[in-house]
Write a protein that holds these residues in place. Structure first.
Motif, PDB file in Angstrom:
ATOM      1  N   ALA A   1       2.871  -5.669 -12.119  1.00  0.00           N
ATOM      2  CA  ALA A   1       3.462  -4.853 -11.054  1.00  0.00           C
ATOM      3  C   ALA A   1       4.744  -5.513 -10.539  1.00  0.00           C
ATOM      4  CB  ALA A   1       2.456  -4.695  -9.911  1.00  0.00           C
ATOM      5  N   THR A   2       4.672  -6.823 -10.374  1.00  0.00           N
ATOM      6  CA  THR A   2       5.828  -7.569  -9.884  1.00  0.00           C
ATOM      7  C   THR A   2       6.958  -7.541 -10.905  1.00  0.00           C
ATOM      8  OG1 THR A   2       4.028  -9.121  -9.370  1.00  0.00           O
ATOM      9  CG2 THR A   2       6.189  -9.592  -8.436  1.00  0.00           C
ATOM     10  N   THR A   3       6.590  -7.798 -12.154  1.00  0.00           N
ATOM     11  CA  THR A   3       7.581  -7.789 -13.228  1.00  0.00           C
ATOM     12  C   THR A   3       8.250  -6.423 -13.337  1.00  0.00           C
ATOM     13  OG1 THR A   3       6.094  -9.285 -14.387  1.00  0.00           O
ATOM     14  CG2 THR A   3       7.939  -8.388 -15.635  1.00  0.00           C
ATOM     15  N   ASP A   4       7.454  -5.376 -13.250  1.00  0.00           N
ATOM     16  CA  ASP A   4       8.014  -4.029 -13.367  1.00  0.00           C
ATOM     17  C   ASP A   4       8.968  -3.722 -12.217  1.00  0.00           C
ATOM     18  OD1 ASP A   4       6.961  -3.290 -15.780  1.00  0.00           O
ATOM     19  OD2 ASP A   4       5.182  -2.344 -14.967  1.00  0.00           O
ATOM     20  N   LEU A   5       8.656  -4.226 -11.043  1.00  0.00           N
ATOM     21  CA  LEU A   5       9.563  -4.030  -9.908  1.00  0.00           C
ATOM     22  C   LEU A   5      10.876  -4.771 -10.136  1.00  0.00           C
ATOM     23  CD1 LEU A   5       7.063  -4.238  -6.918  1.00  0.00           C
ATOM     24  CD2 LEU A   5       8.537  -2.293  -7.460  1.00  0.00           C
TER      25      LEU A   5
ATOM     26  N   ASP B   1       1.230   4.688 -22.866  1.00  0.00           N
ATOM     27  CA  ASP B   1       0.095   5.596 -22.962  1.00  0.00           C
ATOM     28  C   ASP B   1      -0.321   6.102 -21.582  1.00  0.00           C
ATOM     29  OD1 ASP B   1      -2.606   3.950 -22.142  1.00  0.00           O
ATOM     30  OD2 ASP B   1      -1.033   2.651 -22.953  1.00  0.00           O
ATOM     31  N   ALA B   2      -1.028   7.191 -21.596  1.00  0.00           N
ATOM     32  CA  ALA B   2      -1.344   7.919 -20.364  1.00  0.00           C
ATOM     33  C   ALA B   2      -2.226   7.112 -19.409  1.00  0.00           C
ATOM     34  CB  ALA B   2      -2.026   9.239 -20.704  1.00  0.00           C
ATOM     35  N   ARG B   3      -2.879   6.088 -19.917  1.00  0.00           N
ATOM     36  CA  ARG B   3      -3.795   5.330 -19.050  1.00  0.00           C
ATOM     37  C   ARG B   3      -3.057   4.575 -17.952  1.00  0.00           C
ATOM     38  NH1 ARG B   3      -7.026   2.279 -23.706  1.00  0.00           N
ATOM     39  NH2 ARG B   3      -4.854   1.864 -24.180  1.00  0.00           N
ATOM     40  N   GLN B   4      -1.769   4.383 -18.156  1.00  0.00           N
ATOM     41  CA  GLN B   4      -1.011   3.631 -17.148  1.00  0.00           C
ATOM     42  C   GLN B   4      -0.361   4.536 -16.108  1.00  0.00           C
ATOM     43  OE1 GLN B   4       1.269   0.253 -18.578  1.00  0.00           O
ATOM     44  NE2 GLN B   4       0.434   0.571 -20.613  1.00  0.00           N
ATOM     45  N   LYS B   5      -0.795   5.765 -16.087  1.00  0.00           N
ATOM     46  CA  LYS B   5      -0.177   6.760 -15.208  1.00  0.00           C
ATOM     47  C   LYS B   5      -0.190   6.321 -13.735  1.00  0.00           C
ATOM     48  CE  LYS B   5      -0.007  11.754 -14.889  1.00  0.00           C
ATOM     49  NZ  LYS B   5      -0.449  12.295 -13.621  1.00  0.00           N
ATOM     50  N   LEU B   6      -1.365   5.908 -13.282  1.00  0.00           N
ATOM     51  CA  LEU B   6      -1.495   5.513 -11.884  1.00  0.00           C
ATOM     52  C   LEU B   6      -0.561   4.346 -11.545  1.00  0.00           C
ATOM     53  CD1 LEU B   6      -2.960   5.932  -9.190  1.00  0.00           C
ATOM     54  CD2 LEU B   6      -4.716   4.335  -9.994  1.00  0.00           C
ATOM     55  N   HIS B   7      -0.533   3.377 -12.455  1.00  0.00           N
ATOM     56  CA  HIS B   7       0.335   2.217 -12.230  1.00  0.00           C
ATOM     57  C   HIS B   7       1.778   2.648 -12.005  1.00  0.00           C
ATOM     58  CE1 HIS B   7       2.411  -1.597 -12.806  1.00  0.00           C
ATOM     59  NE2 HIS B   7       3.114  -1.039 -13.778  1.00  0.00           N
ATOM     60  N   PHE B   8       2.262   3.540 -12.868  1.00  0.00           N
ATOM     61  CA  PHE B   8       3.664   3.939 -12.751  1.00  0.00           C
ATOM     62  C   PHE B   8       3.911   4.826 -11.535  1.00  0.00           C
ATOM     63  CE2 PHE B   8       3.855   2.391 -17.126  1.00  0.00           C
ATOM     64  CZ  PHE B   8       4.990   1.603 -17.029  1.00  0.00           C
ATOM     65  N   GLU B   9       2.948   5.644 -11.189  1.00  0.00           N
ATOM     66  CA  GLU B   9       3.107   6.451  -9.977  1.00  0.00           C
ATOM     67  C   GLU B   9       3.271   5.536  -8.766  1.00  0.00           C
ATOM     68  OE1 GLU B   9      -0.301   9.000  -9.899  1.00  0.00           O
ATOM     69  OE2 GLU B   9       0.587  10.442 -11.317  1.00  0.00           O
TER      70      GLU B   9
ATOM     71  N   VAL C   1      10.970   8.025 -14.606  1.00  0.00           N
ATOM     72  CA  VAL C   1      10.112   8.949 -15.358  1.00  0.00           C
ATOM     73  C   VAL C   1       9.124   8.184 -16.229  1.00  0.00           C
ATOM     74  CG1 VAL C   1      10.076  10.913 -16.934  1.00  0.00           C
ATOM     75  CG2 VAL C   1      12.090  10.503 -15.525  1.00  0.00           C
ATOM     76  N   HIS C   2       7.886   8.590 -16.165  1.00  0.00           N
ATOM     77  CA  HIS C   2       6.880   8.016 -17.052  1.00  0.00           C
ATOM     78  C   HIS C   2       6.532   9.046 -18.119  1.00  0.00           C
ATOM     79  CE1 HIS C   2       2.536   6.353 -17.654  1.00  0.00           C
ATOM     80  NE2 HIS C   2       3.377   5.843 -18.523  1.00  0.00           N
TER      81      HIS C   2
ATOM     82  N   PHE D   1       0.857  -1.183   0.000  1.00  0.00           N
ATOM     83  CA  PHE D   1       0.000   0.000   0.000  1.00  0.00           C
ATOM     84  C   PHE D   1       0.895   1.236   0.000  1.00  0.00           C
ATOM     85  CE2 PHE D   1      -2.611  -3.396   1.664  1.00  0.00           C
ATOM     86  CZ  PHE D   1      -3.809  -3.203   1.008  1.00  0.00           C
ATOM     87  N   PRO D   2       1.262   1.708  -1.192  1.00  0.00           N
ATOM     88  CA  PRO D   2       2.213   2.820  -1.256  1.00  0.00           C
ATOM     89  C   PRO D   2       1.631   4.097  -0.648  1.00  0.00           C
ATOM     90  CG  PRO D   2       1.342   2.332  -3.432  1.00  0.00           C
ATOM     91  CD  PRO D   2       0.838   1.264  -2.517  1.00  0.00           C
ATOM     92  N   GLU D   3       2.519   4.877  -0.096  1.00  0.00           N
ATOM     93  CA  GLU D   3       2.106   6.114   0.562  1.00  0.00           C
ATOM     94  C   GLU D   3       1.438   7.070  -0.421  1.00  0.00           C
ATOM     95  OE1 GLU D   3       5.824   7.492   2.048  1.00  0.00           O
ATOM     96  OE2 GLU D   3       5.894   5.985   3.649  1.00  0.00           O
ATOM     97  N   GLY D   4       0.333   7.632   0.030  1.00  0.00           N
ATOM     98  CA  GLY D   4      -0.275   8.706  -0.741  1.00  0.00           C
ATOM     99  C   GLY D   4      -1.325   8.284  -1.756  1.00  0.00           C
ATOM    100  N   PHE D   5      -1.681   7.012  -1.774  1.00  0.00           N
ATOM    101  CA  PHE D   5      -2.689   6.566  -2.741  1.00  0.00           C
ATOM    102  C   PHE D   5      -3.937   6.067  -2.025  1.00  0.00           C
ATOM    103  CE2 PHE D   5       1.366   6.365  -4.846  1.00  0.00           C
ATOM    104  CZ  PHE D   5       1.094   6.899  -6.105  1.00  0.00           C
ATOM    105  N   LYS D   6      -5.083   6.563  -2.467  1.00  0.00           N
ATOM    106  CA  LYS D   6      -6.343   6.185  -1.818  1.00  0.00           C
ATOM    107  C   LYS D   6      -7.339   5.642  -2.833  1.00  0.00           C
ATOM    108  CE  LYS D   6      -6.125   9.065   2.224  1.00  0.00           C
ATOM    109  NZ  LYS D   6      -5.752  10.456   2.425  1.00  0.00           N
ATOM    110  N   ASN D   7      -8.170   4.711  -2.403  1.00  0.00           N
ATOM    111  CA  ASN D   7      -9.199   4.186  -3.294  1.00  0.00           C
ATOM    112  C   ASN D   7     -10.492   4.998  -3.138  1.00  0.00           C
ATOM    113  OD1 ASN D   7     -10.495   3.377  -0.997  1.00  0.00           O
ATOM    114  ND2 ASN D   7     -10.264   1.186  -1.351  1.00  0.00           N
TER     115      ASN D   7
END
Length: 596
Positions: free
Chosen positions: A329-333, A353-361, A379-380, A303-309
């Motif tokens: 997510a695991t692979t990217d790490l 593409d911009a849709r993956q913004k949240l994932h990369f943040e 950088v994304h 649960f990374p800091e600063g993200f809320k559902n």
RNA sequence: GCGCUCGUAGCUCAGUAGGAUAGAGCGUCGGUUUCCUAAACCGAAGGUCACAGGUUCGAAUCCUGUCGGGCGUACCA
């Protein structure tokens, strides 16, 4: 060679310090908003006056009084609220032209401190053809790499291909079950031969069929999962062989597209999902040990800091599904760790593409929290979608993704039509060569010339238009210059020799001076483009250059000019051609053509 | 719901850090070719920068709100 704008900025900053005592004040220098104001303007006095509670025009006066810039500019002028307007001396422009001429990189300067930059782009899916959804990542990523390399950085291109996961177990199981393989299913050699006959189109059909069966047939599902395990554990050679064949066949497709598009990506750049597959369990373990990962609803999450559902509760970054499988997510790490520890990246750029913004943040936050990316910049770089004429994501009539191959074939076909119409006397070979350069160039250029972050509407008619900011316009400008060279040689003019004797270019005509000023701004345009990785700054610069050349071409005869001014004009032609060629080919990866 | 993002000329889009009269291309209208490729060039018309407030000497740009579009938001990538 240093861009003029930087030299001016430094001079003004120095003058500000002398006038006010303010250190490191921003000179706020930009190109003039209107040619009547000159070439560059500084907006520093206004902001600074507010800060110092003085009159901006008076402050501008003081700055000018301290300004030592008369080797570059004419007498500065103060206008409006306190703008400082600067006009380049034509002598300075002339000298700069000669410097540009002597510089292979035409005024693009290297960074002071080169860095190792990993660029993750393209990332096609295995067992599918490349489609329009891959276009932007592929070409924007390639342009970013080219810019970084030219600036002197060490660039490591990474193609994170989608070659791993349940879907391949499914596909492999389907191939096993196909009758063509059944009879040879104990015979590795025959099976390899059989699959060698499979095209990427076959694989796409099988993929669809297999997915359908997977969803309907429980026995098949069980078998497919077994194949996934075989892949993971390398326990069944036949399964591995099949998978490798699938990857190889897919590579043929995307390598073909890369070659057509002039993308510098090859097999050695591939670090696909499979490459990280054995490191995933370790990632989860390490995150658990760090106390960052925990079980939640059966899945292992950070649960990374600063993200809320939606309920305002912490948002999970799921690294292992409840069934034990790992995710991207695991692979990217794992990829981040590899790139930092093994590739020694100072900076990692992801082009998606911009849709993956949240994932990369979230990904970046987790990597930072885990302490894996302490000194590495993450950088994304996002981009918008390619839309059809109906402003909806570009699809075929049947609703499928448009295949890149078909799209590029169509562009070349249309370009060929134009060539036939405009220049029917050329040889077949030459027509085809031009059609390819124009068609492919048009698709790439149209993408680059739109703002990276916004969606754009794909239109063959617009990108292949002969007017406006298009590849054909640029290529035409280039071809006309080359034509001057040919005509000159025919007339017995020794162009090489004339270029050498230019000791001081004579820029008497407005069109000549305007073109020369544009030519010496290439490095500045490059710096703007690389600062935000925005290729549209490059196309805007090149278009303006081509326009200024056309105006010059119209107003100033080159070959028929008198012998005292002809060398200068030849030099302007030479440098314009060199700049267009460098910009189009070295930065954008678009071919120029000597005749069209 | 929350988050991100966008809304600029008839159309497609720029607009760099808050700067001058908001730019370009297409399209429209008008002009240019005994001359190096007219696939070009020159000129004109065309704007409530979605809307309403606010900050500022100054706002398309920053802040707040409203309307509208796109995208994302727990086991796809």
């Amino acid at each position: 060679m240093r861009p003029v704008i930087d030299t001016i900025s430094q001079s003004i900053s120095a003058a500000i310090e002398k006038a006010t005592g303010q250190k490191d004040a921003s000179a706020m220098v930009t190109p003039a908003t209107d040619a009547k104001f000159g070439d560059y303007q500084s907006n520093a006095a206004m902001g600074l006056a507010k800060q110092l509670k003085t009159n901006p025009r008076q402050l501008a006066e003081k700055i000018i009084a301290e300004l030592e810039i008369d080797d570059i500019c004419q007498e500065p002028e103060i206008a409006g609220a306190g703008f400082i307007n600067l006009r380049l001396k034509s002598d300075f422009v002339a000298e700069s032209l000669l410097k540009i001429k002597a510089d292979k990189k035409l005024g693009i300067e290297k960074v002071k401190k080169p860095r190792t930059v990993v660029v993750d782009f393209s990332g096609p899916n295995i067992a599918k053809q490349m489609h329009v959804g891959h276009l932007r990542s592929t070409i924007i990523g390639d342009c970013i790499c080219r810019m970084l390399e030219l600036a002197g950085n060490k660039v490591i291109r990474q193609n994170h291909i989608g070659d791993w996961g349940t879907q391949f177990g499914v596909l492999v199981q389907h191939l096993y079950e196909l009758s063509v393989f059944k009879k040879e299913d104990e015979n590795l050699q025959s099976l390899e031969e059989a699959i060698d006959t499979l095209s990427i189109e076959d694989l796409e059909v099988f993929y669809r069929e297999a997915t359908e069966q997977y969803n309907l047939d429980d026995t098949f599902k069980k078998q497919a999962r077994k194949r996934v395990v075989e892949l993971h554990t390398h326990s069944e050679p036949l399964t591995l062989k099949l998978w490798e064949h699938i990857v190889d066949e897919s590579r043929k497709n995307y390598q073909f597209i890369y070659d057509i598009l002039g993308i510098n990506l090859h097999k050695e750049n591939e670090r696909g999902e499979s490459f990280y597959s054995e490191k995933l369990a370790g990632i989860v373990e390490d995150l658990k040990k760090l106390g960052l990962a925990e079980k939640s609803d059966g899945a292992i999450c950070v649960f990374p800091e600063g993200f809320k559902n939606k309920e305002g509760e912490p948002l999970p970054f799921i690294i292992q599904k409840s069934d034990g499988a790992f995710l991207y997510a695991t692979t990217d790490l794992a990829a981040i760790r590899y790139r930092i520890n093994e590739l020694k990246a100072d900076k990692i750029i992801y082009v998606t593409d911009a849709r993956q913004k949240l994932h990369f943040e979230m990904l970046f936050t987790v990597a930072k929290q885990a302490g894996w990316a302490k000194d590495t910049e993450l950088v994304h770089i996002t981009f918008g979608s390619v839309l059809g004429e109906d402003s909806k994501p570009l699809k075929t009539r049947s609703g499928e993704n448009v295949k890149l191959k078909e799209l590029l074939d169509e562009a070349v076909k249309r370009a060929r039509g134009v060539v036939e119409e405009k220049n029917p006397d050329l040889s077949e070979d030459e027509k085809e060569k031009i059609a390819r350069a124009v068609g492919i160039g048009a698709v790439k250029y149209a993408d680059y010339c739109n703002n990276r972050t916004s969606d754009y509407i794909f239109s063959f008619d617009k990108m292949l238009a002969m007017d406006g900011n298009t590849a054909p316009y640029m290529q035409y400008a280039y071809a006309r210059i080359k034509s001057i060279g040919r005509k000159g040689e025919e007339k017995g003019i020794n162009i090489e020799k004339e270029l050498k004797i230019v000791k001081k270019p004579y820029l008497g005509e407005d069109a000549e001076l305007a073109l020369a000023k544009q030519l010496i701004r290439y490095g500045e345009a490059f710096n703007c483009a690389i600062a935000d990785f925005k290729p549209n700054f490059l196309t805007a610069y090149l278009f303006e250059l081509a326009q200024k050349f056309s105006a010059f071409y119209n107003a100033c005869p080159v070959l028929d000019a008198s012998e005292d001014i002809r060398p200068t004009r030849l030099l302007l032609c030479e440098l314009t051609a060199a700049t267009i060629q460098h910009g189009m080919e070295d930065l954008l990866g678009i071919e120029t053509i000597k005749r069209m």
